[in-house]
Write a protein that holds these residues in place. Structure first.
Motif, PDB file in Angstrom:
ATOM      1  N   TRP A  36       0.783  -1.272  -0.001  1.00 41.59           N
ATOM      2  CA  TRP A  36       0.141  -0.192  -0.041  1.00 41.59           C
ATOM      3  C   TRP A  36       0.808   1.148   0.017  1.00 41.59           C
ATOM      4  N   TYR A  37       0.535   2.260  -0.720  1.00 44.57           N
ATOM      5  CA  TYR A  37       1.069   3.580  -0.760  1.00 44.57           C
ATOM      6  C   TYR A  37      -0.070   4.437  -0.833  1.00 44.57           C
ATOM      7  N   ARG A  38       0.308   5.669  -0.213  1.00 43.10           N
ATOM      8  CA  ARG A  38      -0.590   6.819  -0.131  1.00 43.10           C
ATOM      9  C   ARG A  38      -0.189   8.123  -0.678  1.00 43.10           C
ATOM     10  N   GLN A  39      -1.034   8.913  -1.161  1.00 49.25           N
ATOM     11  CA  GLN A  39      -0.929  10.243  -1.416  1.00 49.25           C
ATOM     12  C   GLN A  39      -1.666  11.486  -0.877  1.00 49.25           C
ATOM     13  N   ALA A  40      -1.246  12.240  -0.515  1.00 40.72           N
ATOM     14  CA  ALA A  40      -1.965  13.213   0.325  1.00 40.72           C
ATOM     15  C   ALA A  40      -2.020  14.516  -0.737  1.00 40.72           C
ATOM     16  N   PRO A  41      -2.964  15.406  -0.526  1.00 41.47           N
ATOM     17  CA  PRO A  41      -2.929  16.476  -1.514  1.00 41.47           C
ATOM     18  C   PRO A  41      -1.716  17.281  -1.488  1.00 41.47           C
ATOM     19  N   GLY A  42      -1.016  17.588  -2.655  1.00 39.94           N
ATOM     20  CA  GLY A  42       0.262  18.524  -2.633  1.00 39.94           C
ATOM     21  C   GLY A  42       1.388  17.760  -2.217  1.00 39.94           C
ATOM     22  N   ARG A  43       1.343  16.509  -2.123  1.00 40.46           N
ATOM     23  CA  ARG A  43       2.677  15.597  -1.367  1.00 40.46           C
ATOM     24  C   ARG A  43       2.530  14.517  -2.494  1.00 40.46           C
ATOM     25  N   GLN A  44       4.041  13.950  -2.718  1.00 45.06           N
ATOM     26  CA  GLN A  44       4.293  12.728  -3.352  1.00 45.06           C
ATOM     27  C   GLN A  44       3.500  11.632  -2.703  1.00 45.06           C
ATOM     28  N   ARG A  45       3.404  10.578  -3.629  1.00 47.54           N
ATOM     29  CA  ARG A  45       2.855   9.371  -3.099  1.00 47.54           C
ATOM     30  C   ARG A  45       4.056   8.841  -2.258  1.00 47.54           C
ATOM     31  N   GLU A  46       3.634   8.215  -1.061  1.00 49.51           N
ATOM     32  CA  GLU A  46       4.700   7.723  -0.287  1.00 49.51           C
ATOM     33  C   GLU A  46       4.187   6.135   0.072  1.00 49.51           C
ATOM     34  N   PHE A  47       5.398   5.399   0.592  1.00 51.43           N
ATOM     35  CA  PHE A  47       5.086   3.852   0.916  1.00 51.43           C
ATOM     36  C   PHE A  47       4.293   4.038   2.460  1.00 51.43           C
ATOM     37  N   LEU A  85      -6.390   6.198  13.769  1.00 53.83           N
ATOM     38  CA  LEU A  85      -6.141   7.203  12.727  1.00 53.83           C
ATOM     39  C   LEU A  85      -5.959   8.426  13.008  1.00 53.83           C
ATOM     40  N   LYS A  86      -5.121   9.306  12.246  1.00 52.42           N
ATOM     41  CA  LYS A  86      -4.800  10.641  12.684  1.00 52.42           C
ATOM     42  C   LYS A  86      -5.156  11.452  11.532  1.00 52.42           C
ATOM     43  N   PRO A  87      -5.591  12.862  11.647  1.00 49.13           N
ATOM     44  CA  PRO A  87      -5.757  13.558  10.346  1.00 49.13           C
ATOM     45  C   PRO A  87      -4.699  13.507   9.407  1.00 49.13           C
ATOM     46  N   GLU A  88      -3.288  13.270   9.863  1.00 48.31           N
ATOM     47  CA  GLU A  88      -2.261  13.191   8.890  1.00 48.31           C
ATOM     48  C   GLU A  88      -2.314  12.080   8.000  1.00 48.31           C
ATOM     49  N   ASP A  89      -3.456  10.892   8.495  1.00 50.14           N
ATOM     50  CA  ASP A  89      -3.270   9.804   7.392  1.00 50.14           C
ATOM     51  C   ASP A  89      -4.140  10.179   6.553  1.00 50.14           C
ATOM     52  N   GLY A 113      -7.218   3.671  -6.442  1.00 52.58           N
ATOM     53  CA  GLY A 113      -7.095   4.509  -5.200  1.00 52.58           C
ATOM     54  C   GLY A 113      -8.398   4.542  -4.535  1.00 52.58           C
ATOM     55  N   THR A 114      -8.369   4.576  -3.082  1.00 56.60           N
ATOM     56  CA  THR A 114      -9.655   4.856  -2.245  1.00 56.60           C
ATOM     57  C   THR A 114      -9.144   5.982  -1.295  1.00 56.60           C
ATOM     58  N   GLN A 115     -10.236   6.766  -1.159  1.00 56.95           N
ATOM     59  CA  GLN A 115      -9.944   8.137  -0.313  1.00 56.95           C
ATOM     60  C   GLN A 115     -10.117   7.663   1.270  1.00 56.95           C
ATOM     61  N   VAL A 116      -9.182   8.131   1.852  1.00 56.95           N
ATOM     62  CA  VAL A 116      -9.255   7.858   3.494  1.00 56.95           C
ATOM     63  C   VAL A 116      -9.381   9.516   3.997  1.00 56.95           C
ATOM     64  N   THR A 117     -10.105   9.767   4.717  1.00 51.29           N
ATOM     65  CA  THR A 117     -10.433  11.101   5.473  1.00 51.29           C
ATOM     66  C   THR A 117     -10.631  10.858   6.793  1.00 51.29           C
TER      67      THR A 117
END
Length: 120
Positions: A36-47, A85-89, A113-117
């Protein structure tokens, strides 16, 4: 070709839990590595996390101890249990399958992709 379909993303309050799933199909062995990777708005995709066919796992420091990756080889499905879970997730979470061919070249396959908020 490999087809990956993620599910499980949602809006959750801080401190809550979610479980993501990713089902693979196509030209893939049941023992292929998955992650799994994730990508937050304005940031690069991360492991985020990965799991080998034999069940060895690896985690990013930011999620270690809170997230657990697992798999069902019979279903060629990988899961990500996310606790505390934290807001930064908050991010779009992508399933990843890296397949190496006979010459050693790696092709990375990605889900949609699936959105986690996570709300504070």
């Amino acid at each position: 070709q490999v087809h990956l379909v993620e599910s499980g993303g949602d809006l959750v309050q801080a401190g809550g839990s979610l479980r993501l799933s990713c089902a693979a199909s196509g030209s893939i062995f049941s023992s292929a590595p998955m992650g799994w990777y994730r990508q937050a708005p304005g940031r690069q995709r991360e492991f985020v996390a990965s799991i080998s066919g034999g069940g060895s796992t690896r985690y990013a420091d930011s999620v270690a101890g809170r997230f657990t990756i697992s798999r069902d080889n019979a279903k060629i499905t990988v899961y990500l249990q996310m606790n505390t879970l934290k807001p930064e997730d908050t991010a779009v979470y992508y399933c990843n399958v890296p397949l190496r061919n006979g010459l050693g070249y790696v092709t990375n396959y990605w889900g949609q992709g699936t959105q986690v908020t996570v709300s504070s």
